[in-house]
Design a protein around this motif. Structure first.
Motif, PDB file in Angstrom:
ATOM      1  N   VAL A 137       0.826  -1.209   0.000  1.00 32.15           N
ATOM      2  CA  VAL A 137       0.000   0.000   0.000  1.00 32.15           C
ATOM      3  C   VAL A 137       0.860   1.258   0.000  1.00 32.15           C
ATOM      4  CG1 VAL A 137      -1.614   1.346   1.406  1.00 32.15           C
ATOM      5  CG2 VAL A 137      -2.018  -1.090   1.036  1.00 32.15           C
ATOM      6  N   THR A 138       1.941   1.237   0.791  1.00 29.11           N
ATOM      7  CA  THR A 138       2.772   2.439   0.939  1.00 29.11           C
ATOM      8  C   THR A 138       3.898   2.516  -0.086  1.00 29.11           C
ATOM      9  OG1 THR A 138       4.274   1.362   2.515  1.00 29.11           O
ATOM     10  CG2 THR A 138       2.323   2.494   3.419  1.00 29.11           C
ATOM     11  N   GLY A 139       4.256   1.382  -0.681  1.00 29.27           N
ATOM     12  CA  GLY A 139       5.406   1.352  -1.578  1.00 29.27           C
ATOM     13  C   GLY A 139       6.725   1.478  -0.849  1.00 29.27           C
ATOM     14  N   ARG A 140       6.720   1.189   0.452  1.00 31.73           N
ATOM     15  CA  ARG A 140       7.918   1.300   1.281  1.00 31.73           C
ATOM     16  C   ARG A 140       8.353  -0.069   1.767  1.00 31.73           C
ATOM     17  NH1 ARG A 140       5.860   6.256   5.235  1.00 31.73           N
ATOM     18  NH2 ARG A 140       5.553   7.842   3.578  1.00 31.73           N
ATOM     19  N   ALA A 141       9.647  -0.214   2.043  1.00 33.13           N
ATOM     20  CA  ALA A 141      10.193  -1.531   2.392  1.00 33.13           C
ATOM     21  C   ALA A 141      10.412  -1.740   3.884  1.00 33.13           C
ATOM     22  CB  ALA A 141      11.520  -1.742   1.663  1.00 33.13           C
ATOM     23  N   ARG A 142      10.686  -0.669   4.634  1.00 33.91           N
ATOM     24  CA  ARG A 142      11.060  -0.842   6.035  1.00 33.91           C
ATOM     25  C   ARG A 142       9.833  -1.078   6.921  1.00 33.91           C
ATOM     26  NH1 ARG A 142      16.378  -0.016   7.000  1.00 33.91           N
ATOM     27  NH2 ARG A 142      17.478   1.347   5.538  1.00 33.91           N
ATOM     28  N   VAL A 143      10.063  -1.884   7.962  1.00 36.72           N
ATOM     29  CA  VAL A 143       9.040  -2.163   8.966  1.00 36.72           C
ATOM     30  C   VAL A 143       9.584  -1.702  10.313  1.00 36.72           C
ATOM     31  CG1 VAL A 143       7.754  -3.974  10.171  1.00 36.72           C
ATOM     32  CG2 VAL A 143       8.142  -4.138   7.705  1.00 36.72           C
ATOM     33  N   ALA A 144       8.764  -0.988  11.067  1.00 37.96           N
ATOM     34  CA  ALA A 144       9.156  -0.568  12.420  1.00 37.96           C
ATOM     35  C   ALA A 144       8.316  -1.337  13.424  1.00 37.96           C
ATOM     36  CB  ALA A 144       8.951   0.932  12.595  1.00 37.96           C
ATOM     37  N   LEU A 145       8.980  -2.133  14.252  1.00 41.88           N
ATOM     38  CA  LEU A 145       8.273  -2.908  15.268  1.00 41.88           C
ATOM     39  C   LEU A 145       8.645  -2.424  16.651  1.00 41.88           C
ATOM     40  CD1 LEU A 145      10.526  -5.005  16.602  1.00 41.88           C
ATOM     41  CD2 LEU A 145      10.115  -6.269  14.499  1.00 41.88           C
ATOM     42  N   CYS A 146       7.771  -2.707  17.596  1.00 39.82           N
ATOM     43  CA  CYS A 146       8.055  -2.337  18.979  1.00 39.82           C
ATOM     44  C   CYS A 146       9.072  -3.314  19.554  1.00 39.82           C
ATOM     45  CB  CYS A 146       6.777  -2.340  19.814  1.00 39.82           C
ATOM     46  SG  CYS A 146       7.078  -1.850  21.522  1.00 39.82           S
ATOM     47  N   GLY A 147      10.243  -2.819  19.861  1.00 36.41           N
ATOM     48  CA  GLY A 147      11.314  -3.687  20.344  1.00 36.41           C
ATOM     49  C   GLY A 147      11.113  -4.204  21.747  1.00 36.41           C
ATOM     50  N   ASP A 148      10.130  -3.681  22.470  1.00 39.01           N
ATOM     51  CA  ASP A 148       9.873  -4.132  23.834  1.00 39.01           C
ATOM     52  C   ASP A 148       8.945  -5.336  23.885  1.00 39.01           C
ATOM     53  OD1 ASP A 148      11.414  -2.027  24.852  1.00 39.01           O
ATOM     54  OD2 ASP A 148       9.705  -0.663  24.768  1.00 39.01           O
ATOM     55  N   VAL A 154       7.204 -15.979  13.004  1.00 40.23           N
ATOM     56  CA  VAL A 154       8.322 -16.884  12.723  1.00 40.23           C
ATOM     57  C   VAL A 154       9.033 -16.479  11.436  1.00 40.23           C
ATOM     58  CG1 VAL A 154       7.182 -18.836  13.850  1.00 40.23           C
ATOM     59  CG2 VAL A 154       6.919 -18.539  11.385  1.00 40.23           C
ATOM     60  N   ASP A 155       8.502 -15.516  10.722  1.00 44.58           N
ATOM     61  CA  ASP A 155       9.044 -15.151   9.416  1.00 44.58           C
ATOM     62  C   ASP A 155      10.257 -14.244   9.536  1.00 44.58           C
ATOM     63  OD1 ASP A 155       7.162 -16.588   7.701  1.00 44.58           O
ATOM     64  OD2 ASP A 155       5.680 -15.261   8.587  1.00 44.58           O
ATOM     65  N   ASP A 156      11.010 -14.148   8.427  1.00 44.48           N
ATOM     66  CA  ASP A 156      12.331 -13.529   8.453  1.00 44.48           C
ATOM     67  C   ASP A 156      12.308 -12.071   8.905  1.00 44.48           C
ATOM     68  OD1 ASP A 156      13.162 -15.948   7.502  1.00 44.48           O
ATOM     69  OD2 ASP A 156      13.939 -15.206   5.588  1.00 44.48           O
ATOM     70  N   TRP A 157      11.280 -11.325   8.552  1.00 42.77           N
ATOM     71  CA  TRP A 157      11.252  -9.891   8.876  1.00 42.77           C
ATOM     72  C   TRP A 157      11.340  -9.651  10.375  1.00 42.77           C
ATOM     73  CZ3 TRP A 157       7.422  -7.762  11.925  1.00 42.77           C
ATOM     74  CH2 TRP A 157       6.254  -8.511  12.104  1.00 42.77           C
ATOM     75  N   PHE A 158      10.851 -10.635  11.187  1.00 41.18           N
ATOM     76  CA  PHE A 158      10.972 -10.490  12.637  1.00 41.18           C
ATOM     77  C   PHE A 158      12.114 -11.324  13.209  1.00 41.18           C
ATOM     78  CE2 PHE A 158      10.110 -12.269  16.858  1.00 41.18           C
ATOM     79  CZ  PHE A 158      10.318 -11.100  17.588  1.00 41.18           C
ATOM     80  N   ILE A 159      12.195 -12.608  12.863  1.00 38.90           N
ATOM     81  CA  ILE A 159      13.200 -13.484  13.482  1.00 38.90           C
ATOM     82  C   ILE A 159      14.612 -12.971  13.223  1.00 38.90           C
ATOM     83  CG2 ILE A 159      14.185 -15.812  13.467  1.00 38.90           C
ATOM     84  CD1 ILE A 159      11.590 -15.624  14.974  1.00 38.90           C
ATOM     85  N   GLY A 160      14.810 -12.263  12.137  1.00 40.54           N
ATOM     86  CA  GLY A 160      16.122 -11.684  11.860  1.00 40.54           C
ATOM     87  C   GLY A 160      16.562 -10.660  12.883  1.00 40.54           C
ATOM     88  N   THR A 161      15.629 -10.185  13.715  1.00 41.06           N
ATOM     89  CA  THR A 161      15.975  -9.208  14.757  1.00 41.06           C
ATOM     90  C   THR A 161      16.295  -9.868  16.087  1.00 41.06           C
ATOM     91  OG1 THR A 161      13.700  -8.892  15.586  1.00 41.06           O
ATOM     92  CG2 THR A 161      14.368  -7.601  13.654  1.00 41.06           C
ATOM     93  N   THR A 162      16.190 -11.197  16.177  1.00 38.01           N
ATOM     94  CA  THR A 162      16.402 -11.929  17.430  1.00 38.01           C
ATOM     95  C   THR A 162      17.778 -12.591  17.437  1.00 38.01           C
ATOM     96  OG1 THR A 162      15.610 -14.126  16.743  1.00 38.01           O
ATOM     97  CG2 THR A 162      13.927 -12.469  17.305  1.00 38.01           C
ATOM     98  N   PRO A 163      18.207 -13.117  18.592  1.00 35.74           N
ATOM     99  CA  PRO A 163      19.477 -13.848  18.617  1.00 35.74           C
ATOM    100  C   PRO A 163      19.461 -15.128  17.791  1.00 35.74           C
ATOM    101  CG  PRO A 163      18.885 -13.108  20.823  1.00 35.74           C
ATOM    102  CD  PRO A 163      17.690 -12.867  19.959  1.00 35.74           C
ATOM    103  N   MET A 164      18.281 -15.608  17.375  1.00 36.42           N
ATOM    104  CA  MET A 164      18.195 -16.830  16.571  1.00 36.42           C
ATOM    105  C   MET A 164      18.034 -16.467  15.097  1.00 36.42           C
ATOM    106  SD  MET A 164      15.805 -19.221  19.035  1.00 36.42           S
ATOM    107  CE  MET A 164      15.931 -20.689  18.001  1.00 36.42           C
ATOM    108  N   SER A 171      20.479  -8.585   4.643  1.00 37.99           N
ATOM    109  CA  SER A 171      19.733  -7.599   3.865  1.00 37.99           C
ATOM    110  C   SER A 171      18.262  -7.593   4.240  1.00 37.99           C
ATOM    111  CB  SER A 171      19.883  -7.882   2.375  1.00 37.99           C
ATOM    112  OG  SER A 171      19.446  -9.204   2.064  1.00 37.99           O
ATOM    113  N   THR A 172      17.747  -8.736   4.680  1.00 40.87           N
ATOM    114  CA  THR A 172      16.366  -8.806   5.143  1.00 40.87           C
ATOM    115  C   THR A 172      16.233  -8.181   6.529  1.00 40.87           C
ATOM    116  OG1 THR A 172      15.919 -10.818   3.866  1.00 40.87           O
ATOM    117  CG2 THR A 172      14.479 -10.377   5.740  1.00 40.87           C
ATOM    118  N   SER A 173      17.129  -8.545   7.432  1.00 42.47           N
ATOM    119  CA  SER A 173      17.071  -8.030   8.803  1.00 42.47           C
ATOM    120  C   SER A 173      17.211  -6.519   8.841  1.00 42.47           C
ATOM    121  CB  SER A 173      18.167  -8.676   9.653  1.00 42.47           C
ATOM    122  OG  SER A 173      18.036 -10.083   9.657  1.00 42.47           O
ATOM    123  N   GLU A 174      17.990  -5.967   7.933  1.00 47.67           N
ATOM    124  CA  GLU A 174      18.232  -4.520   7.927  1.00 47.67           C
ATOM    125  C   GLU A 174      16.978  -3.724   7.598  1.00 47.67           C
ATOM    126  OE1 GLU A 174      21.352  -4.275   5.124  1.00 47.67           O
ATOM    127  OE2 GLU A 174      22.885  -5.043   6.522  1.00 47.67           O
TER     128      GLU A 174
END
Length: 441
Positions: A137-148, A154-164, A171-174
């Motif tokens: 919808v936005t044509g944007r790539a970045r996702v901002a999640l609440c780090g708390d 289980v998908d890469d956009w989130f799990i890439g931010t964890t120690p696992m 490039s996905t985690s970034e």
């Protein structure tokens, strides 16, 4: 020194079989054997209401059932009967079943802040669909999640931010960035730093503490001002905060929201809900590029949708959300009194909304301690309480709560001994329990 160590021979054998055939010995990391004291990870035979029995024949009062999913208790007659009726009619067809529109109508009547809904089987399906839709919808790539908040998918956009993060390209985690809960200034700074790049803000609208006054309204305004979508993950808050989730309780309407867990009372069903103009991007009434929103073989299994409808009816007719709060308040008050009575009130803490309680175990320096958690869990299990958290179900009786408080008191007595000794190891019975997200086994 207390050296009591219950024997669970059949559970130990079953755990060995699980590890031989299933990576991690469980299909959910939070249910893994490493989350429980050594040789005290019961394997469940069956459950009824607020009680479960392990394969060794031991009965437990259970909390946090099904990772907070079973809020009405196990084998709830109204829910199981609704599912059973549909099983006799067939579970999955070549075209939509009429129950799909009935379930959608029922859900949207329960969550009137949404205009369309699509069902799936688990929370990761729908949170990832929300992210994909926001990007389209936005044509944007970045996702901002609440780090708390501990978990979104289980998908890469989130799990890439964890120690696992093994197996996930950098490039996905970034493309995923984090903002702190409750801090509007920090969130706006993030949106300005990545001006025009962030597709959505995704968060649990409430957690162990109430949202600061004006916070959710402020996020709504920030999302509007910076042209991104606001996504509420209501996996936990859905039904436990109100029937319509946190958005229904606090009156702040997100663009998209996701539900699961309590929605099916243990049956596999989740939901992505939101504004019609956005949801239609994944439909057949949109003139732009098609969005592969959700398309799951089992997303509309008739028995799971029937179970979800029965859950919503039960909540509405029996006032279940109020029951959960009343039971949780009784439990929290009892646990705090028991901990204070044993002189560990500053070390065994109960946190969260009454319908969604967790506990913290702190060491002699006031720091979170897996070792003291191990000691505490071990004493609870010994007393017949299976409690990775203190999240209640409406099937608990006041007698169950009172018995739990009694067992907590016994655990706190041992906790006091360990604090006085300055070492919990003699009361742990083996290695410490582990955090789910860690880089090494």
């Amino acid at each position: 020194m207390d050296t009591e160590k219950p024997s669970l021979p059949r559970s130990r054998q079953a755990n060995a079989r699980l590890h031989a055939l299933i990576p991690g010995g469980a299909h959910t990391y939070a249910k893994g054997e490493d989350q429980y004291p050594e040789d005290l990870a019961p394997v469940i035979s069956h459950g009824r209401g607020a009680h479960v029995w392990d394969v060794d024949g031991n009965r437990y009062i259970e909390y946090g059932s099904g990772l907070r999913a079973v809020s009405l208790g196990h084998a709830h007659p109204r829910v199981t009967e609704a599912a059973r009726r549909e099983l006799d009619r067939g579970a999955n067809f070549a075209r939509p079943s009429v129950i799909e529109v009935e379930a959608a109508e029922r859900f949207l009547a329960t969550v009137p802040t949404a205009e369309m809904v699509k069902f799936a089987k688990n929370g990761s399906d729908v949170t990832t669909a929300a992210v994909r839709l926001a990007r389209a919808v936005t044509g944007r790539a970045r996702v901002a999640l609440c780090g708390d908040h501990p978990f979104f998918s289980v998908d890469d956009w989130f799990i890439g931010t964890t120690p696992m993060a093994a197996g996930i390209p950098a490039s996905t985690s970034e493309l995923t960035v984090a903002f702190p809960y409750g801090d509007l200034a920090a969130t706006e700074e993030l949106l300005l730093r990545y001006e025009g790049e962030i597709a959505c803000l995704i968060l649990e609208p409430a957690g162990h503490a109430e949202p600061p006054p004006g916070y959710l309204e402020g996020l709504r305004a920030l999302a509007d001002r910076h042209g991104c979508l606001l996504v509420f993950d209501e996996m936990i808050t859905g039904f436990r905060w109100s029937e319509a989730g946190a958005q229904g309780l606090y009156g702040v309407v997100p663009d998209l929201s996701t539900f699961g867990k309590a929605l099916g009372n243990g049956f596999a069903v989740s939901a992505l809900a939101g504004r019609r103009e956005l949801m239609e991007w994944g439909g057949l009434r949109h003139s732009g590029d098609r969005v592969f929103l959700l398309s799951t073989t089992h997303g509309a299994e008739t028995h799971s949708l029937a179970a979800a409808m029965a859950v919503q009816t039960t909540y509405a007719e029996e006032g279940v959300t109020a029951q959960l709060h009343a039971l949780g308040e009784r439990l929290a008050a009892g646990v705090r009194a028991a901990a204070d009575g044993m002189g560990v009130g500053d070390h065994v803490l109960v946190r969260g909304r009454a319908s969604n309680l967790v506990f913290a175990t702190l060491d002699e320096h006031g720091r979170p301690s897996q070792e003291y958690r191990t000691l505490f869990l071990r004493r609870l299990l010994t007393g017949g309480v299976l409690a990775p958290s203190f999240v209640v179900s409406s099937a608990l009786s006041e007698a169950d709560i009172d018995r739990t408080v009694e067992v907590v008191g016994q655990a706190c007595a041992v906790y006091r001994k360990a604090l006085d000794a300055g070492d919990p190891a003699p009361w742990m019975g083996g290695r410490a329990v582990k955090p789910v997200f860690r880089q090494r086994v």
